[in-house]
Design a protein around this motif. Structure first.
Motif, PDB file in Angstrom:
ATOM      1  N   GLU A  92      81.959   2.919  61.488  1.00  0.00           N
ATOM      2  CA  GLU A  92      81.246   4.155  61.153  1.00  0.00           C
ATOM      3  C   GLU A  92      81.911   4.847  59.963  1.00  0.00           C
ATOM      4  O   GLU A  92      81.246   5.390  59.077  1.00  0.00           O
ATOM      5  CB  GLU A  92      81.276   5.133  62.328  1.00  0.00           C
ATOM      6  N   LEU A  93      83.230   4.816  59.986  1.00  0.00           N
ATOM      7  CA  LEU A  93      84.012   5.559  59.005  1.00  0.00           C
ATOM      8  C   LEU A  93      83.710   5.118  57.581  1.00  0.00           C
ATOM      9  O   LEU A  93      83.535   5.948  56.682  1.00  0.00           O
ATOM     10  CB  LEU A  93      85.504   5.371  59.319  1.00  0.00           C
ATOM     11  N   GLY A  94      83.628   3.800  57.364  1.00  0.00           N
ATOM     12  CA  GLY A  94      83.369   3.311  56.018  1.00  0.00           C
ATOM     13  C   GLY A  94      82.038   3.786  55.467  1.00  0.00           C
ATOM     14  O   GLY A  94      81.920   4.111  54.273  1.00  0.00           O
ATOM     15  N   ALA A 322      82.940   2.022  48.649  1.00  0.00           N
ATOM     16  CA  ALA A 322      84.049   2.510  49.469  1.00  0.00           C
ATOM     17  C   ALA A 322      84.572   1.339  50.282  1.00  0.00           C
ATOM     18  O   ALA A 322      83.791   0.513  50.763  1.00  0.00           O
ATOM     19  CB  ALA A 322      83.574   3.632  50.394  1.00  0.00           C
ATOM     20  N   TRP A 323      85.883   1.259  50.430  1.00  0.00           N
ATOM     21  CA  TRP A 323      86.441   0.212  51.285  1.00  0.00           C
ATOM     22  C   TRP A 323      87.540   0.776  52.152  1.00  0.00           C
ATOM     23  O   TRP A 323      88.217   1.744  51.802  1.00  0.00           O
ATOM     24  CB  TRP A 323      86.884  -1.000  50.479  1.00  0.00           C
ATOM     25  N   GLY A 332      84.076  -3.452  53.042  1.00  0.00           N
ATOM     26  CA  GLY A 332      83.587  -2.778  51.851  1.00  0.00           C
ATOM     27  C   GLY A 332      82.144  -2.345  52.015  1.00  0.00           C
ATOM     28  O   GLY A 332      81.348  -3.032  52.670  1.00  0.00           O
ATOM     29  N   TYR A 333      81.796  -1.211  51.408  1.00  0.00           N
ATOM     30  CA  TYR A 333      80.458  -0.652  51.534  1.00  0.00           C
ATOM     31  C   TYR A 333      79.956  -0.293  50.134  1.00  0.00           C
ATOM     32  O   TYR A 333      80.445   0.655  49.514  1.00  0.00           O
ATOM     33  CB  TYR A 333      80.476   0.591  52.428  1.00  0.00           C
ATOM     34  N   TYR A 334      78.997  -1.077  49.634  1.00  0.00           N
ATOM     35  CA  TYR A 334      78.418  -0.837  48.309  1.00  0.00           C
ATOM     36  C   TYR A 334      77.079  -0.126  48.504  1.00  0.00           C
ATOM     37  O   TYR A 334      76.119  -0.705  48.996  1.00  0.00           O
ATOM     38  CB  TYR A 334      78.226  -2.160  47.572  1.00  0.00           C
ATOM     39  N   LEU A 335      77.056   1.144  48.155  1.00  0.00           N
ATOM     40  CA  LEU A 335      75.895   1.994  48.399  1.00  0.00           C
ATOM     41  C   LEU A 335      75.174   2.287  47.083  1.00  0.00           C
ATOM     42  O   LEU A 335      75.791   2.747  46.116  1.00  0.00           O
ATOM     43  CB  LEU A 335      76.335   3.303  49.062  1.00  0.00           C
ATOM     44  N   LYS A 347      75.219  -2.672  50.900  1.00  0.00           N
ATOM     45  CA  LYS A 347      75.798  -3.995  51.097  1.00  0.00           C
ATOM     46  C   LYS A 347      77.101  -3.858  51.874  1.00  0.00           C
ATOM     47  O   LYS A 347      77.975  -3.075  51.509  1.00  0.00           O
ATOM     48  CB  LYS A 347      76.057  -4.657  49.739  1.00  0.00           C
ATOM     49  N   LEU A 348      77.205  -4.618  52.956  1.00  0.00           N
ATOM     50  CA  LEU A 348      78.386  -4.558  53.817  1.00  0.00           C
ATOM     51  C   LEU A 348      79.237  -5.800  53.605  1.00  0.00           C
ATOM     52  O   LEU A 348      78.762  -6.923  53.766  1.00  0.00           O
ATOM     53  CB  LEU A 348      77.953  -4.450  55.286  1.00  0.00           C
ATOM     54  N   ARG A 349      80.475  -5.597  53.233  1.00  0.00           N
ATOM     55  CA  ARG A 349      81.438  -6.687  53.110  1.00  0.00           C
ATOM     56  C   ARG A 349      82.341  -6.641  54.338  1.00  0.00           C
ATOM     57  O   ARG A 349      83.193  -5.763  54.467  1.00  0.00           O
ATOM     58  CB  ARG A 349      82.259  -6.495  51.829  1.00  0.00           C
ATOM     59  N   SER A 350      82.126  -7.565  55.261  1.00  0.00           N
ATOM     60  CA  SER A 350      82.895  -7.542  56.504  1.00  0.00           C
ATOM     61  C   SER A 350      84.080  -8.500  56.423  1.00  0.00           C
ATOM     62  O   SER A 350      84.021  -9.533  55.746  1.00  0.00           O
ATOM     63  CB  SER A 350      82.006  -7.914  57.695  1.00  0.00           C
TER      64      SER A 350
END
Length: 387
Positions: A92-94, A322-323, A332-335, A347-350
């Motif tokens: 959630e935080l990311g 944001a990562w 990583g979260y590319y918004l 885009k979610l980088r898990s």
């Protein structure tokens, strides 16, 4: 050369060619206790030795990234906290950090420290699961009972704060859902002390066990070059000598003020044993960080834990990344926003997605008997792979 494929039902077939040795293609999973969920490993065997390995993913794919585009910024938090079900708060935080960055929003200081505390408690919960389940996969049943007893101590306080045991839904854009119950910080301090007192069990019972060390030392060595090549992160990367942790190297939340308390567990061996040692050492430090957060919160005056938001929340047009240092590695979260109330793209980088790809390098050349030891030491969650 002759190759034999072993499967079940329609997948069972025999491929015959010229006479010679016979390689067996063996499917581990997608339903197998050692795969932590619906992961399929396609192994090519020469007798008991693995010749090639291919992780086959996608059996659990939810299409979360596409669903983000049809949900507003409040609703996507619920979708994004579930891929790694052992790290829901951190997931959630990311997302909220990315949205807050797009909005240029300042979060109240009390919320920053509470988020840091809850993130470290969530880290301990995640690690305890693997500290208990990994020895179980190698034949040691006792550690998992200790791990779950410790998890319950922390689950009680997290459930009291958020109302949830797995999917907390406690983060909000601008802070947290609400302030904590009266006396909660004291109960957290007691829970942290209790869990810390139980951790020597893993040092003595697991790391002190010659069978465990025999099954893990020198097994599944991941080189530093392969860590970089596959984008491996988290305790798995640090066990191979890659000294990188976002909490220290690109601080977010309150980690910039916790540098004297934060320590990064690093090993050089890169084997299964080193990965377990890094996980245990990181758990100890997460509890220390939690205590430091509790000390700071005790000094802060009462204040808000969130910002007032408009009825319809829209992010300005633009993009951001944001990562965060999640328990299993870098998320990583590319918004990308077009100025609407829903993301145009998120885009979610898990962490697990990249980490599990390294199995193609780790497994070839090893014995089938070591496959479970190597697979378990990668500390992944299948939902985190498939998203």
């Amino acid at each position: 050369m002759r190759e034999t494929t072993v499967g079940i039902g329609a997948g069972a077939q025999t491929l015959t060619g010229e006479l010679g040795t016979s390689d067996m293609v063996l499917n581990i999973g997608p339903q197998h206790p050692s795969t932590h969920g619906v992961l399929r490993l396609k192994l090519v065997l020469d007798g008991e030795r693995i010749v090639a390995a291919e992780p086959v993913i996608g059996y659990m794919h939810r299409g979360a990234e596409k669903l983000f585009e049809a949900r507003d910024y409040r609703q996507i938090i619920m979708l994004a906290n579930r891929h790694d079900w052992l790290s829901a708060f951190s997931n959630e935080l990311g997302v909220v950090l990315a949205v807050e960055r797009m909005l240029g929003m300042e979060v109240p200081e009390r919320a920053v420290w509470l988020r840091t505390l809850l993130a470290e408690l969530n880290r301990v919960l995640n690690h305890l699961m693997f500290l208990g389940s990994y020895p179980l996969e190698l034949g040691g049943i006792t550690p998992i009972f200790h791990a779950f007893a410790s998890r319950e101590d922390l689950q009680h306080v997290l459930e009291e704060a958020s109302g949830g045991r797995m999917h907390y839904m406690f983060n909000r854009v601008g802070g947290l859902k609400e302030d904590l119950p009266a006396g909660w910080l004291g109960r957290v301090r007691t829970a942290v002390a209790t869990v810390r007192s139980q951790l020597p069990v893993f040092e003595d019972l697991v790391l002190g066990n010659e069978i465990f060390r025999g099954r893990t030392a020198g097994v599944g060595v991941l080189s530093r070059e392969h860590v970089h090549a596959y984008g491996v992160s988290g305790p798995i990367a640090r066990a191979s000598g890659v000294d990188f942790d976002l909490r220290r190297d690109e601080p977010y939340l309150a980690y910039g003020e916790l540098q004297d308390v934060l320590s990064v567990a690093v090993r050089e061996e890169g084997d299964c044993l080193a990965r377990f040692e890094c996980l245990l050492e990181q758990t100890v430090n997460a509890l220390t960080l939690a205590d430091a957060c509790l000390d700071r919160l005790a000094e802060l005056p009462p204040g808000p834990v969130n910002q007032r938001l408009p009825k319809v929340l829209k992010a300005p047009e633009g993009e951001t990344y944001a990562w965060t240092e999640n328990p299993l590695g870098v998320n990583g979260y590319y918004l990308v926003s077009r100025g609407d109330k829903t993301p145009w793209r998120l885009k979610l980088r898990s962490a697990s997605y990249n980490n599990i790809q390294a199995l193609t390098e780790l497994l070839p050349g090893t014995l089938v008997a070591d496959m479970v030891a190597i697979l378990g030491s990668m500390f992944f969650v299948v939902g985190d792979i498939d998203k």
